[in-house]
Design an enzyme around this catalytic site. Structure first.
Site, short mmCIF file in Angstrom:
data_model
loop_
_atom_site.label_atom_id
_atom_site.label_comp_id
_atom_site.label_asym_id
_atom_site.label_seq_id
_atom_site.Cartn_x
_atom_site.Cartn_y
_atom_site.Cartn_z
CB SER A 24 -0.90 0.04 1.23
OG SER A 24 -1.70 -1.10 1.29
CD GLU A 35 -3.43 -8.90 3.05
OE1 GLU A 35 -3.38 -8.59 1.85
OE2 GLU A 35 -3.12 -8.14 3.97
#
Ligand SMILES: Cc1cc2nc3c(=O)[nH]c(=O)nc-3n(C[C@H](O)[C@H](O)[C@H](O)COP(=O)(O)OP(=O)(O)OC[C@H]3O[C@@H](n4cnc5c(N)ncnc54)[C@H](O)[C@@H]3O)c2cc1C
Length: 390
Positions: free
Chosen positions: A115, A230
């Site tokens: 991110s 994830e």
């Protein structure tokens, strides 16, 4: 050795527990032995700590070892075990796979450098650049929300290596030693008092050619493996605590509100939801788009169950311990309630999970994201990137 005399998973488990009794063995020593016995990720090949077994065996092995009191590697190195390890196993070279044993034992902690300030849900729009300079890559840019970067030795990085390619085609994945000069990690404090995540700045950091994971320009494909694992991993975490947090709510009801029919109704509804999360997670197969159901359901359930618990506890539910030692999930209901606000954001937001389920599982029309072949450099960006060296 022929296939017929190869020890079964069952025999390997028995031998592991016999030769390394959990109560009398150092946890790292035990995890090394588990890896060497092919019982780490059982569905991977032997050089990845596996036995080429069926993926379904993983849960059985984990349960058997938990019952025997064996150490669980996940809490020490959750991103390494849940996401980076499977990604290296799928895409890594023989040399890169050598990271897996120390990752598994927690001797090397790992983080996920995906991110950015302008690229969260729209991860493919990321702007951190890696530019080739002879046999090295020079990285400039900024990552954010990088969990554990302050403690990790290594990170899995996504960086843009081709600005002329469409946004998800010009990305390359790298395995990064965080001690490389030019990398700075700054912790971010959150409302629980913890600093679980960080900003990570790259300022001319030089990576060797063999840091590239998977083919150059195929980082989006590599990231897919990480993201699918994830979601499965986050969903599983809530499912395995299915008997946990809801028990806290039931105990609070018994102690403070026994006989109150309205509150009992809410407790029972939430318990049914906890059971649903457990069943859906148990049914989920290999990581894939359908794993988004577990992530979505588990994340929203976690928020509801902790909200219920603090409501039932009244003033007692507002108490927060002064120490931030230990996991926010185990420092009392108020801290867990505060931490649970993040569950619908981390690993992809609930809105993004619904988009994935709509488009990739139900086959509903896709969101219009503009021309697919537009070069990344021509896409307007809301965030002004930090100039290199500033
Ligand atoms: C506890 C925690 C740990 C994290 N750890 C890591 C980590 O280790 N490594 C890492 O790389 N990242 C990490 N993250 C970052 C996380 O992946 C991002 O926060 C997440 O993907 C959302 O991105 P964003 O914060 O930029 O929000 P944005 O993408 O800016 O979204 C803002 C809002 O818009 C909505 N939205 C955006 N796009 C759409 C769309 N197409 N359709 C509908 N709604 C949309 C979102 O749902 C959200 O409500 C972590 C986050 C948290 C909370």
């Amino acid at each position: 050795m022929t296939a017929t005399c190869s020890p079964t998973i069952e025999e390997r488990l028995e031998a592991l527990l016999r030769d390394h009794p959990p109560a009398a063995t150092d946890p790292v020593e035990f995890l090394r032995a588990r890896f060497d016995a092919g019982l780490a990720w059982v569905h991977y090949p032997p050089d990845c700590g596996g036995s080429d077994a069926e993926p379904e065996m993983q849960r059985t092995v984990a349960r058997r070892l938990r019952e025997a009191g064996a150490p669980d590697p996940f809490p020490t190195n959750p991103i390494g075990i849940g996401m980076v390890g499977p990604t290296i196993a799928h895409h890594g070279t023989e040399a890169q796979r050598r990271h897996l044993r120390r990752l598994w034992t927690g001797e090397d902690l790992w983080c996920q450098l995906f991110s950015e300030p302008g690229a969260g849900s729209d991860l493919a729009g990321l702007a951190t650049r890696a530019v080739r300079d002879r046999d090295e890559w020079v990285v400039d840019g900024q990552k954010v929300w990088t969990s554990m970067a302050d403690r990790a030795r290594y990170g899995l990085l996504l960086a843009r290596t081709d600005v002329d390619a469409p946004k998800n085609k010009g990305i390359t994945a790298f395995l990064v030693d965080l001690r490389t000069p030019g990398i700075e990690v700054r912790p971010l404090r959150q409302m629980t008092g913890d600093a679980e995540f960080n900003e990570v700045f790259f300022d001319g950091a030089r990576l060797p050619a063999d840091a590239v994971l998977g083919p150059e320009g195929q980082g989006w494909h590599v990231a897919f493996t990480t993201l699918m694992n994830e979601r499965a991993s986050i969903g599983d975490a809530f499912a395995s605590s299915g008997g946990g947090p809801i028990d806290g709510a039931i105990a609070a009801y018994r102690e403070h509100h026994a006989g109150d029919a309205v509150r009992r109704d809410r407790v029972v509804r939430t318990w049914i939801e906890a059971e649903l999360v457990r069943f859906v997670s148990a049914r989920a197969g290999q990581p894939g788009p359908a794993g988004s159901i577990v992530k979505l359901l588990g994340a929203e359930h976690a928020q509801r169950v902790f909200e219920l618990t603090v409501d039932l506890l009244g003033p007692e539910g507002q108490l927060v311990p002064t120490s931030t030692e230990g996991s926010p999930w185990t420092r009392g209901p108020q801290v867990a309630f505060l931490r649970s606000r993040a569950t619908t954001i981390e690993g992809g937001t609930s809105e993004v999970m619904r988009n994935i389920l709509a488009e990739r599982v139900l086959g509903l029309p896709r969101e219009d994201l503009g021309p697919k072949d537009r070069p990344w450099k021509d896409i307007p960006r809301a965030v002004t990137d930090r100039p290199a060296g500033s």
